[in-house]
Design a protein around this motif. Structure first.
Motif, PDB file in Angstrom:
ATOM      1  N   TYR A 191      36.943  40.141  33.523  1.00 45.58           N
ATOM      2  CA  TYR A 191      38.033  40.167  32.556  1.00 45.58           C
ATOM      3  C   TYR A 191      39.238  40.919  33.108  1.00 45.58           C
ATOM      4  N   LEU A 192      38.967  42.086  33.712  1.00 47.53           N
ATOM      5  CA  LEU A 192      40.047  42.910  34.238  1.00 47.53           C
ATOM      6  C   LEU A 192      40.761  42.232  35.407  1.00 47.53           C
ATOM      7  N   LEU A 193      39.999  41.586  36.283  1.00 47.61           N
ATOM      8  CA  LEU A 193      40.606  40.880  37.413  1.00 47.61           C
ATOM      9  C   LEU A 193      41.382  39.654  36.936  1.00 47.61           C
ATOM     10  N   SER A 194      40.915  39.037  35.849  1.00 52.58           N
ATOM     11  CA  SER A 194      41.616  37.872  35.310  1.00 52.58           C
ATOM     12  C   SER A 194      43.038  38.228  34.915  1.00 52.58           C
ATOM     13  N   ALA A 195      43.189  39.399  34.317  1.00 58.47           N
ATOM     14  CA  ALA A 195      44.514  39.823  33.878  1.00 58.47           C
ATOM     15  C   ALA A 195      45.476  39.926  35.054  1.00 58.47           C
ATOM     16  N   ARG A 196      44.955  40.320  36.229  1.00 58.97           N
ATOM     17  CA  ARG A 196      45.778  40.372  37.433  1.00 58.97           C
ATOM     18  C   ARG A 196      46.005  38.978  38.001  1.00 58.97           C
ATOM     19  N   GLY A 197      44.958  38.159  37.987  1.00 58.16           N
ATOM     20  CA  GLY A 197      45.063  36.838  38.594  1.00 58.16           C
ATOM     21  C   GLY A 197      46.066  35.936  37.922  1.00 58.16           C
ATOM     22  N   VAL A 198      46.095  35.953  36.585  1.00 54.14           N
ATOM     23  CA  VAL A 198      46.998  35.049  35.873  1.00 54.14           C
ATOM     24  C   VAL A 198      48.447  35.485  35.962  1.00 54.14           C
ATOM     25  N   ALA A 199      48.667  36.696  36.488  1.00 56.43           N
ATOM     26  CA  ALA A 199      50.052  37.152  36.631  1.00 56.43           C
ATOM     27  C   ALA A 199      50.765  36.405  37.746  1.00 56.43           C
ATOM     28  N   SER A 200      49.989  35.834  38.683  1.00 59.44           N
ATOM     29  CA  SER A 200      50.616  35.160  39.820  1.00 59.44           C
ATOM     30  C   SER A 200      50.146  33.728  40.022  1.00 59.44           C
ATOM     31  N   ARG A 201      49.082  33.311  39.321  1.00 59.36           N
ATOM     32  CA  ARG A 201      48.548  31.963  39.546  1.00 59.36           C
ATOM     33  C   ARG A 201      48.332  31.249  38.214  1.00 59.36           C
ATOM     34  N   ASP A 202      48.364  29.911  38.255  1.00 55.93           N
ATOM     35  CA  ASP A 202      48.051  29.139  37.063  1.00 55.93           C
ATOM     36  C   ASP A 202      46.537  29.071  36.899  1.00 55.93           C
ATOM     37  N   THR A 203      46.093  28.762  35.697  1.00 57.99           N
ATOM     38  CA  THR A 203      44.669  28.777  35.374  1.00 57.99           C
ATOM     39  C   THR A 203      43.859  27.821  36.235  1.00 57.99           C
ATOM     40  N   LEU A 204      44.358  26.613  36.454  1.00 52.47           N
ATOM     41  CA  LEU A 204      43.595  25.591  37.167  1.00 52.47           C
ATOM     42  C   LEU A 204      43.313  26.001  38.602  1.00 52.47           C
ATOM     43  N   SER A 205      44.356  26.413  39.331  1.00 50.22           N
ATOM     44  CA  SER A 205      44.146  26.786  40.736  1.00 50.22           C
ATOM     45  C   SER A 205      43.318  28.061  40.846  1.00 50.22           C
ATOM     46  N   LEU A 206      43.533  29.014  39.939  1.00 49.57           N
ATOM     47  CA  LEU A 206      42.773  30.263  39.959  1.00 49.57           C
ATOM     48  C   LEU A 206      41.286  29.989  39.779  1.00 49.57           C
TER      49      LEU A 206
ATOM     50  N   ALA B  70      39.920  18.695  42.979  1.00 51.69           N
ATOM     51  CA  ALA B  70      40.394  17.311  42.886  1.00 51.69           C
ATOM     52  C   ALA B  70      41.431  17.181  41.769  1.00 51.69           C
ATOM     53  N   LEU B  71      41.159  17.838  40.638  1.00 54.43           N
ATOM     54  CA  LEU B  71      42.093  17.786  39.511  1.00 54.43           C
ATOM     55  C   LEU B  71      43.406  18.494  39.862  1.00 54.43           C
ATOM     56  N   ALA B  72      43.302  19.632  40.551  1.00 53.91           N
ATOM     57  CA  ALA B  72      44.507  20.365  40.935  1.00 53.91           C
ATOM     58  C   ALA B  72      45.340  19.566  41.941  1.00 53.91           C
ATOM     59  N   LEU B  73      44.688  18.907  42.894  1.00 47.73           N
ATOM     60  CA  LEU B  73      45.414  18.087  43.869  1.00 47.73           C
ATOM     61  C   LEU B  73      46.121  16.924  43.188  1.00 47.73           C
ATOM     62  N   LEU B  74      45.514  16.436  42.118  1.00 51.89           N
ATOM     63  CA  LEU B  74      46.102  15.310  41.395  1.00 51.89           C
ATOM     64  C   LEU B  74      47.272  15.754  40.524  1.00 51.89           C
ATOM     65  N   LEU B  75      47.145  16.919  39.879  1.00 56.64           N
ATOM     66  CA  LEU B  75      48.139  17.351  38.898  1.00 56.64           C
ATOM     67  C   LEU B  75      49.143  18.367  39.440  1.00 56.64           C
ATOM     68  N   ARG B  76      48.660  19.361  40.207  1.00 51.51           N
ATOM     69  CA  ARG B  76      49.524  20.451  40.640  1.00 51.51           C
ATOM     70  C   ARG B  76      49.215  20.865  42.076  1.00 51.51           C
ATOM     71  N   PRO B  77      49.383  19.987  43.048  1.00 52.82           N
ATOM     72  CA  PRO B  77      49.008  20.326  44.427  1.00 52.82           C
ATOM     73  C   PRO B  77      49.769  21.513  44.996  1.00 52.82           C
ATOM     74  N   ALA B  78      51.041  21.668  44.624  1.00 54.21           N
ATOM     75  CA  ALA B  78      51.844  22.760  45.176  1.00 54.21           C
ATOM     76  C   ALA B  78      51.300  24.125  44.777  1.00 54.21           C
ATOM     77  N   ARG B  79      50.624  24.198  43.632  1.00 51.57           N
ATOM     78  CA  ARG B  79      50.142  25.484  43.142  1.00 51.57           C
ATOM     79  C   ARG B  79      48.849  25.939  43.819  1.00 51.57           C
ATOM     80  N   LEU B  80      48.319  25.119  44.705  1.00 52.25           N
ATOM     81  CA  LEU B  80      47.124  25.519  45.440  1.00 52.25           C
ATOM     82  C   LEU B  80      47.451  26.407  46.639  1.00 52.25           C
ATOM     83  N   ARG B  81      48.732  26.539  46.967  1.00 56.29           N
ATOM     84  CA  ARG B  81      49.101  27.399  48.081  1.00 56.29           C
ATOM     85  C   ARG B  81      48.777  28.850  47.761  1.00 56.29           C
ATOM     86  N   ILE B  82      48.249  29.561  48.763  1.00 52.96           N
ATOM     87  CA  ILE B  82      47.929  30.972  48.566  1.00 52.96           C
ATOM     88  C   ILE B  82      48.528  31.782  49.714  1.00 52.96           C
TER      89      ILE B  82
END
Length: 311
Positions: free
Chosen positions: A171-186, A55-67
């Protein structure tokens, strides 16, 4: 406009998030005492957190929810490891061990990450890594009091150590995830994966929701569950993610070591759980070892939630 880091604000945000996470251990244990088991508690927490964060992501950054299709395997692995299995094993651990001891076992994860970086990824490390490993192992021996008759529940210890291993994977997967996604959507997708996994393991329609209306220690269970979702999940994740704007990930991790200390104090006040002198000394050794391991890696870490606890 250039963002100006403010370290003092970052420290305050990490400490606030650590307090919320620490209190969540005692709150979750109180809820579990009414008969809500670890899979149910994990699923309820993940479902509520996913709804709030989406809900917060849709309100603030809806475009970043695309995968994309290529992101799906990483998101699934990330959600299962860090947001489903880690908290579920943590809930099993605190159900059989004092909250502080369970967290101390789990908090050896950064040492495992540092060892992975050294032996698997081939990163250069400072000699202090070995001092950190030795301190952590000695601390675990003191916490478990291996010189006498083992008093800790074997299932609880196994669950807490399993949570440590999976937290290291997170922790290790986080390092990969933040390389392409913002924290909220991730984080929203990770909690979503956890909620779906929980629905398979323990379907929602099998839940005994009548348990949420009972009272434990003078507090209604539904209120405890609201805290688990908001105070123990959404709020601390956002606080620690926001702290990354002011502090490097390693600093956030080291300050976050305060969580087991705070959790032990809260459990002592509310649940009357206490550690003896040997276990307290062991806890100090573990935290010191984690701090040494966190500062042993020479390779620069990426920005993002790479070291946010998943409890």
């Amino acid at each position: 406009m250039t963002h100006q880091p403010r370290p003092a604000i970052g420290v305050a945000m990490v400490l606030a998030g650590s307090v919320l996470f620490a209190v969540n251990g005692t709150v979750s244990k109180l809820a579990a005492e009414t008969g809500i088991d670890a899979p149910q508690l994990t699923t309820l927490r993940a479902g509520g957190a996913a709804l709030g964060l989406f809900a917060l992501a849709l309100l603030l950054r809806p475009a970043r929810l695309r995968i994309t299709r290529r992101e799906v395997p990483m998101l699934v692995a990330y959600g299962l490891a860090g947001f489903f299995f880690v908290p579920m094993l943590y809930f099993v651990g605190i159900g059989r061990l004092p909250v502080g001891i369970s967290l101390l076992f789990e908090y050896t994860a950064p040492v495992l990450v540092a060892l992975w970086a050294r032996f698997v990824q081939g990163h250069a490390v400072r000699p202090r890594l070995w001092a950190g490993l030795a301190a952590s192992l000695a601390g675990l021996a003191c916490v478990a009091e291996i010189w006498g008759e083992l008093r800790l529940d074997a299932v609880g210890v196994s669950a807490a150590l399993g949570a440590a291993v999976l937290l290291a994977v997170y922790y290790l997967l986080s390092a990969r995830g933040v390389a392409s996604r913002d924290t909220l959507s991730l984080t929203a997708y990770a909690f979503g994966v956890s909620a779906l996994a929980g629905s398979v393991v323990r379907p929602w329609w099998d839940f005994d929701f009548a348990r949420t209306t009972v009272t434990t220690h003078g507090v209604p269970v539904w209120l405890l569950l609201i805290y688990v979702v908001i105070g123990g999940s959404i709020a601390p994740y956002l606080l620690l993610a926001g702290a990354m704007r002011h502090l490097p990930p390693t600093s956030v991790s080291i300050i976050g070591i305060s969580e087991p200390v705070i959790a032990t104090a809260v459990a002592w006040l509310v649940l009357h759980e206490h550690l003896n002198v040997a276990q307290i000394c062991g806890g100090v050794l573990i935290l010191a070892g984690v701090g040494l391991a966190e500062t042993a890696r020479i390779k620069a870490e990426p920005s993002g939630p790479a070291h946010l606890p998943a409890n």
